[in-house]
Design a protein around this motif. Structure first.
Motif, mmCIF file in Angstrom:
data_model
loop_
_atom_site.group_PDB
_atom_site.id
_atom_site.type_symbol
_atom_site.label_atom_id
_atom_site.label_comp_id
_atom_site.label_asym_id
_atom_site.label_seq_id
_atom_site.Cartn_x
_atom_site.Cartn_y
_atom_site.Cartn_z
ATOM 1 N N THR A 170 -4.564 0.200 -20.833
ATOM 2 C CA THR A 170 -4.323 0.673 -20.042
ATOM 3 C C THR A 170 -3.746 -0.664 -18.608
ATOM 4 O OG1 THR A 170 -4.930 3.006 -19.981
ATOM 5 C CG2 THR A 170 -4.125 2.380 -17.347
ATOM 6 N N ALA A 171 -2.791 -0.448 -17.533
ATOM 7 C CA ALA A 171 -2.356 -1.654 -16.680
ATOM 8 C C ALA A 171 -2.710 -1.990 -15.203
ATOM 9 C CB ALA A 171 -1.581 -2.300 -17.307
ATOM 10 N N ILE A 172 -3.449 -1.424 -14.469
ATOM 11 C CA ILE A 172 -2.776 -0.701 -13.262
ATOM 12 C C ILE A 172 -3.114 -1.984 -12.324
ATOM 13 C CG2 ILE A 172 -4.127 0.552 -11.153
ATOM 14 C CD1 ILE A 172 -5.990 1.740 -12.826
ATOM 15 N N PRO A 173 -1.119 -2.303 -12.247
ATOM 16 C CA PRO A 173 -1.085 -3.598 -11.404
ATOM 17 C C PRO A 173 -1.708 -2.971 -9.559
ATOM 18 C CG PRO A 173 0.831 -1.919 -11.560
ATOM 19 C CD PRO A 173 -0.169 -1.744 -12.171
ATOM 20 N N VAL A 174 -2.143 -4.078 -8.979
ATOM 21 C CA VAL A 174 -2.521 -4.544 -7.871
ATOM 22 C C VAL A 174 -1.568 -5.605 -7.437
ATOM 23 C CG1 VAL A 174 -4.105 -3.813 -5.802
ATOM 24 C CG2 VAL A 174 -4.479 -3.029 -8.458
ATOM 25 N N GLU A 175 -1.057 -5.345 -5.747
ATOM 26 C CA GLU A 175 -0.292 -6.954 -5.483
ATOM 27 C C GLU A 175 -0.679 -7.639 -4.215
ATOM 28 O OE1 GLU A 175 2.523 -6.754 -1.848
ATOM 29 O OE2 GLU A 175 3.826 -6.120 -3.955
ATOM 30 N N CYS A 176 -1.003 -9.234 -4.974
ATOM 31 C CA CYS A 176 -1.887 -9.539 -3.791
ATOM 32 C C CYS A 176 -1.240 -9.783 -2.089
ATOM 33 C CB CYS A 176 -1.773 -10.595 -4.084
ATOM 34 S SG CYS A 176 -2.361 -12.621 -3.255
ATOM 35 N N PRO A 177 -2.551 -9.701 -1.153
ATOM 36 C CA PRO A 177 -1.394 -9.192 0.125
ATOM 37 C C PRO A 177 -1.307 -10.750 0.325
ATOM 38 C CG PRO A 177 -3.698 -8.878 -0.192
ATOM 39 C CD PRO A 177 -3.822 -9.386 -1.320
ATOM 40 N N TYR A 178 -1.129 -11.698 -1.052
ATOM 41 C CA TYR A 178 -1.045 -13.111 0.164
ATOM 42 C C TYR A 178 0.318 -13.464 -0.258
ATOM 43 C CZ TYR A 178 -6.087 -12.701 1.153
ATOM 44 O OH TYR A 178 -7.226 -12.356 1.531
ATOM 45 N N PRO B 132 -7.389 -5.254 5.971
ATOM 46 C CA PRO B 132 -6.059 -6.171 6.610
ATOM 47 C C PRO B 132 -6.165 -7.749 6.713
ATOM 48 C CG PRO B 132 -6.999 -4.118 7.846
ATOM 49 C CD PRO B 132 -8.150 -4.710 6.307
ATOM 50 N N VAL B 133 -4.875 -7.948 6.178
ATOM 51 C CA VAL B 133 -4.466 -9.122 6.385
ATOM 52 C C VAL B 133 -3.750 -9.792 7.346
ATOM 53 C CG1 VAL B 133 -2.891 -11.168 5.439
ATOM 54 C CG2 VAL B 133 -4.719 -9.786 3.721
ATOM 55 N N GLY C 131 0.348 -26.506 12.854
ATOM 56 C CA GLY C 131 1.557 -25.691 13.047
ATOM 57 C C GLY C 131 1.791 -24.906 12.222
ATOM 58 N N ALA C 132 1.224 -25.290 10.634
ATOM 59 C CA ALA C 132 1.327 -23.934 8.845
ATOM 60 C C ALA C 132 1.051 -22.432 9.592
ATOM 61 C CB ALA C 132 1.226 -24.196 7.511
ATOM 62 N N GLU C 133 1.580 -21.617 9.230
ATOM 63 C CA GLU C 133 0.738 -20.099 8.789
ATOM 64 C C GLU C 133 0.312 -20.024 7.822
ATOM 65 O OE1 GLU C 133 4.838 -17.909 10.235
ATOM 66 O OE2 GLU C 133 4.268 -18.347 12.015
ATOM 67 N N HIS C 134 0.007 -18.788 7.993
ATOM 68 C CA HIS C 134 -1.273 -18.749 6.714
ATOM 69 C C HIS C 134 -1.132 -16.772 6.805
ATOM 70 C CE1 HIS C 134 -1.481 -22.682 5.191
ATOM 71 N NE2 HIS C 134 -1.575 -22.849 7.050
ATOM 72 N N LYS C 135 -1.218 -16.335 5.468
ATOM 73 C CA LYS C 135 -1.536 -15.220 5.201
ATOM 74 C C LYS C 135 -3.224 -14.962 4.849
ATOM 75 C CE LYS C 135 1.975 -12.335 4.138
ATOM 76 N NZ LYS C 135 2.983 -11.794 3.230
ATOM 77 N N VAL C 136 -4.137 -14.063 6.501
ATOM 78 C CA VAL C 136 -5.571 -15.060 5.771
ATOM 79 C C VAL C 136 -6.619 -13.320 6.100
ATOM 80 C CG1 VAL C 136 -7.749 -15.623 6.619
ATOM 81 C CG2 VAL C 136 -5.809 -17.474 6.900
ATOM 82 N N SER C 137 -7.600 -12.502 5.099
ATOM 83 C CA SER C 137 -7.746 -11.631 5.650
ATOM 84 C C SER C 137 -8.754 -11.432 6.126
ATOM 85 C CB SER C 137 -8.701 -11.396 4.325
ATOM 86 O OG SER C 137 -9.445 -10.648 4.214
ATOM 87 N N VAL C 138 -9.321 -9.871 7.454
ATOM 88 C CA VAL C 138 -8.954 -10.593 8.103
ATOM 89 C C VAL C 138 -11.390 -11.196 8.177
ATOM 90 C CG1 VAL C 138 -7.623 -8.725 9.691
ATOM 91 C CG2 VAL C 138 -10.077 -7.491 8.291
ATOM 92 N N LYS C 139 -11.518 -10.906 7.340
ATOM 93 C CA LYS C 139 -13.053 -10.559 6.324
ATOM 94 C C LYS C 139 -13.101 -12.776 6.059
ATOM 95 C CE LYS C 139 -15.209 -8.315 3.422
ATOM 96 N NZ LYS C 139 -15.745 -7.022 2.824
ATOM 97 N N ALA C 140 -12.373 -12.987 5.706
ATOM 98 C CA ALA C 140 -12.716 -14.633 5.764
ATOM 99 C C ALA C 140 -12.696 -15.118 7.137
ATOM 100 C CB ALA C 140 -11.591 -15.308 5.253
ATOM 101 N N PRO C 141 -13.924 -16.025 7.056
ATOM 102 C CA PRO C 141 -14.408 -16.870 8.470
ATOM 103 C C PRO C 141 -14.039 -17.755 8.387
ATOM 104 C CG PRO C 141 -15.903 -16.447 6.643
ATOM 105 C CD PRO C 141 -15.098 -15.959 5.888
ATOM 106 N N THR C 142 -13.869 -18.777 7.488
ATOM 107 C CA THR C 142 -12.923 -19.806 7.745
ATOM 108 C C THR C 142 -10.886 -19.749 6.718
ATOM 109 O OG1 THR C 142 -13.924 -21.084 5.853
ATOM 110 C CG2 THR C 142 -15.059 -21.039 8.226
#
Length: 249
Positions: free
Chosen positions: A77-85, A118-119, A128-139
């Protein structure tokens, strides 16, 4: 501490490795038994040859069992989960509720209360580069300039925690040999180089071929591993140092 979620690819790899080993053993038993069966028949040792006929059947049964194990593994069985990044889907055997690493971008996906945290989008104050980062990531390490960014919890401010170091250099990915499946490698290059299949095949003829330039080491290794899985040979080399020998990590 909660166990890491099990991905479908991990299950397939484990089951395929075990089944392949079993199938090889069954094949050895089958071939050896048939050879001995034939030799004993030549020397008219009929009763003894019948014993090896039975062992050859046993070898065939072992191979069938191994093949069935592979088939059952593919039906997992495969349950796909999409990466938020990156948006790539990683398949799991059960819905994950704890942190996991994306198979496509190799970034850590954080969970909060059983759901993906949340991301937010942060901007590197240096390049000036933009990045998607989790709110839980400290760095977070900037993909473009390799500076470590310190992320504040209470607001959207981003500060540079450290300057880039030699340990956080950017790399080139270099294809040195297409390997045993050049068609599959060409299709992979088609996506990486953003070109048509004919151009990808033409570029493969002129190796060594620089597939990507000036990317973070984690991304370079991800691309190298993707090519390696297709049977190709690829190495990574620090972008800033043209004289340094490529590294086959």
């Amino acid at each position: 501490m909660a166990n890491s979620p099990i991905s479908r690819s991990d299950v397939l790899e484990k089951e395929y490795d075990a089944a392949t080993t079993t199938m090889i053993r069954g094949l050895v038993i089958l071939l050896a038994s048939l050879i001995l069966f034939w030799l004993l028949r030549v020397f008219n040792l009929i009763p003894l040859s019948n014993l090896f006929l039975l062992t050859s059947i046993a070898g065939a049964v072992v191979m069938i069992v191994a093949g069935r194990r592979m088939y059952v593994a593919r039906s997992t069985t495969a349950i796909p989960v999409e990466c938020p990044y990156c948006g790539g889907a990683t398949e799991f055997v059960a819905a994950p509720s704890v942190d996991w690493t994306c198979e496509h971008c190799s970034r850590r996906v954080y969970y909060e209360n059983g759901k993906i945290a949340p991301v937010r989008t942060v901007t590197c104050p240096s390049c000036g580069a933009e990045h998607k980062v989790s709110v839980k990531a400290p760095t977070y390490t900037c993909d473009r300039c390799n500076r470590t960014l310190r992320l504040s919890d209470g607001d959207q401010s981003v500060k540079i925690a450290s300057e880039p170091s030699d340990l956080l250099r950017n790399y080139d990915v270099i294809l040195t040999q297409a390997g045993r499946t050049p068609d599959e490698v060409a299709m992979a290059l088609q996506d990486i180089l953003v070109c048509n299949l004919r151009d990808a095949r033409a570029r493969m003829e002129d190796v060594p071929l620089t597939v990507v330039r000036n990317v973070p080491e984690i991304k370079a290794n991800s691309i190298r591993m993707k090519l390696r899985e297709l049977g190709a040979t690829a190495v990574i080399r620090p972008t800033a140092d043209e004289t340094e020998s490529p590294r086959a990590i």
